[in-house]
Design an enzyme around this catalytic site. Structure first.
Site, mmCIF file in Angstrom:
data_model
loop_
_atom_site.group_PDB
_atom_site.id
_atom_site.type_symbol
_atom_site.label_atom_id
_atom_site.label_comp_id
_atom_site.label_asym_id
_atom_site.label_seq_id
_atom_site.Cartn_x
_atom_site.Cartn_y
_atom_site.Cartn_z
ATOM 1 N N TYR A 163 42.859 30.134 47.423
ATOM 2 C CA TYR A 163 43.625 31.352 47.697
ATOM 3 C C TYR A 163 44.442 31.204 48.972
ATOM 4 C CZ TYR A 163 40.899 34.209 44.402
ATOM 5 O OH TYR A 163 40.327 34.758 43.280
ATOM 6 N N TYR A 211 36.724 27.883 41.125
ATOM 7 C CA TYR A 211 36.378 27.492 42.499
ATOM 8 C C TYR A 211 34.928 27.877 42.799
ATOM 9 C CZ TYR A 211 37.397 32.424 43.449
ATOM 10 O OH TYR A 211 37.412 33.789 43.412
ATOM 11 N N ARG A 232 33.264 30.262 40.097
ATOM 12 C CA ARG A 232 33.920 31.358 39.390
ATOM 13 C C ARG A 232 34.726 30.806 38.226
ATOM 14 N NH1 ARG A 232 35.244 36.192 40.562
ATOM 15 N NH2 ARG A 232 34.523 36.378 38.450
ATOM 16 N N HIS A 269 40.252 33.085 36.895
ATOM 17 C CA HIS A 269 40.491 34.513 36.712
ATOM 18 C C HIS A 269 41.687 34.990 37.514
ATOM 19 C CE1 HIS A 269 38.047 34.269 40.363
ATOM 20 N NE2 HIS A 269 38.652 35.380 40.751
ATOM 21 N N HIS A 272 42.925 38.573 39.288
ATOM 22 C CA HIS A 272 42.546 39.938 39.654
ATOM 23 C C HIS A 272 43.687 40.879 39.278
ATOM 24 C CE1 HIS A 272 39.112 38.808 42.317
ATOM 25 N NE2 HIS A 272 39.806 37.689 42.479
#
Lengths: 206, 241
Positions: free
Chosen positions: B107, B146, B156, B159, B161
């Site tokens: 991120y 990640y 995870r 995905h 959000h």
């Protein structure tokens, strides 16, 4: 078999996670991408009424501030009118009544500036005391939490507010009252939101 | 007949606050019961957004942070679908915002320190308004899986959000969109916070070859459902009268 109703189901919520700021407040995440970020100015420059500041924190069950939280505020203007087509009445040019609040990532403290909302007449004609609706998301919160901020200097209106009076335990109502503590001539309200513990903030299933 | 209160949220379909396998929820879940509140004017209203608030490029994550002539690394995808309410009515002109990791699972956030590199051409966020039919579309790269600190070895699933407003504060929703076929979905404690398997399936986007652009971008379809509302056929007798 009886007939089927054919309603759809609401999409399940998932946590906003620790990096919610990338999506909703990229400047706070550390980069510039949009010509304008949304939610920085709740009341706008033309709003009438008393300019106030709200300061607070969201505290977890260990007593620690939640440093990756994001809140949204939703409020009426000083006349008690929402900037929404279903609420009859005018709001000032530039008044949205909505904003985003995020903390200092080192301390978890947050602050926002707005105007104090007026009392709001509900659809059934009943009067609600001045309040700001808050929606709270963070890592570890599976469905955004909804609460309301009321004002300590509105004791008479708070006493008859139909929503505060839904709370059976009188001492829990106090968790929704922001305490006025003026500083430098600006009205400042302190509002700490506690997710657990003896003084757990009241949350609403709306 | 006028629109009335919103249907109550189905708390047996939504994840509960306390889901111990997702460890952070333990200290961040309220322990007292929520107070049930029939929607008042404060909840059936909500912020209204328009095309002045956003730019047309904001929904194109392949371009909105890339240097001129460059683009992010990763599988190019279209993520599209409709925002409907529980009555299957489209929710038009509503703000949809997304954020995600890059193709390596990193991120762009000053608090993310994962090994995978930042992509200089990828910001990782986008936003758009649904059209009059509730339709939305983004162009982006498929995010990478990640690791995260929960159990020692948690990853995870890929995905995106998604944040959606609807037309009322009562409809405000944040969720995550997963991708068909990902074996990490079934093993994820955040996904498994949702008790109902059908509800989990509602968060998995399907490969959509019809919307795929040949030789260019692969499409996934993800519809979103917000709370519906009752029509007031009969006036409610106010409480106490």
């Amino acid at each position: 078999m009886p007939q089927t109703l054919n309603y759809l189901k609401e999409t399940p919520s998932q946590t906003a996670g620790p990096y919610v700021h990338i999506g909703l407040a990229p400047g706070a995440a550390g980069f510039d991408i949009y010509a304008q970020e949304l939610g920085h100015d709740i009341a706008g420059p033309n709003a009438k009424g008393e300019r106030i500041r709200v300061e607070g924190g969201v505290i977890d069950g260990m007593g620690s501030p939640i440093k990756d939280v994001l809140l949204e505020a939703w409020q009426a203007n000083a006349d008690g009118i929402y900037a929404h087509p279903e609420h009859l009445g005018e709001v000032e040019d530039g008044f949205r009544g909505w904003g985003r609040v995020f903390p200092d990532f080192e301390t978890g403290n947050w602050t926002f500036e707005t105007v104090k909302p007026g009392a709001v007449t509900d659809l059934n004609g009943r009067q609600m005391a001045p309040h700001i609706s808050l929606w709270i998301v963070a890592r570890g919160i599976n469905v955004g939490l909804q609460t309301r901020l009321y004002f300590s200097d509105e004791a008479a209106a708070n006493a008859t507010d139909p929503v505060l009076n839904l709370i059976e335990w009188e001492r829990r109502r106090a968790t929704l009252i922001a305490e006025r503590t003026d500083s430098d001539g600006t009205p400042v309200y302190r509002f700490d939101i506690k997710l657990q513990g003896e003084d757990e903030t009241v949350f609403f299933d709306i | 007949m006028k629109p009335g209160p919103y249907y109550q949220r189905d708390r047996q379909w939504q994840p509960p606050a306390l889901t111990p396998d997702y460890k952070t929820s333990v200290s961040r879940s309220p322990q007292y019961s929520m107070i049930s509140l029939e929607t008042t004017v404060s909840e059936i209203t909500g912020p209204v957004f328009g095309h002045n608030d956003i730019d047309p490029i904001d929904n194109d994550l392949l371009l909105n942070y890339a240097k001129p002539g460059e683009s992010p690394i990763g599988e190019r995808i279209i993520l599209h679908g409709r925002v409907l309410d529980e009555d299957a009515k489209p929710v038009p002109n509503t703000l949809v915002e997304i954020w995600q990791a890059n193709a390596g699972g990193r991120y762009r956030h000053k608090k993310d320190t994962y090994l995978a590199p930042i992509d200089p051409n990828f910001g990782g966020c986008g936003r758009t308004l649904t059209d009059e039919n509730g339709y939305y579309a983004f162009r982006t790269v498929k995010p990478g899986a990640y690791p995260w600190r929960n159990w020692v070895n948690n990853w995870r699933p890929a995905h995106v959000h998604i944040s959606i407003f609807g037309s009322a504060f009562a409809q405000r929703l944040i969720t995550q969109c997963y991708f068909e076929g990902d074996p990490l979905i079934a093993r994820c404690p955040i996904v498994n916070a949702i008790p109902d398997r059908d509800a989990v399936d509602q968060l998995v986007a399907r490969l959509d070859l019809n919307a795929t652009i040949p030789l260019d971008t692969i499409a996934y379809k993800f519809d979103i459902v917000l709370r519906g509302r009752r029509s007031t056929l009969f006036e409610n007798r106010p409480e106490g009268n």
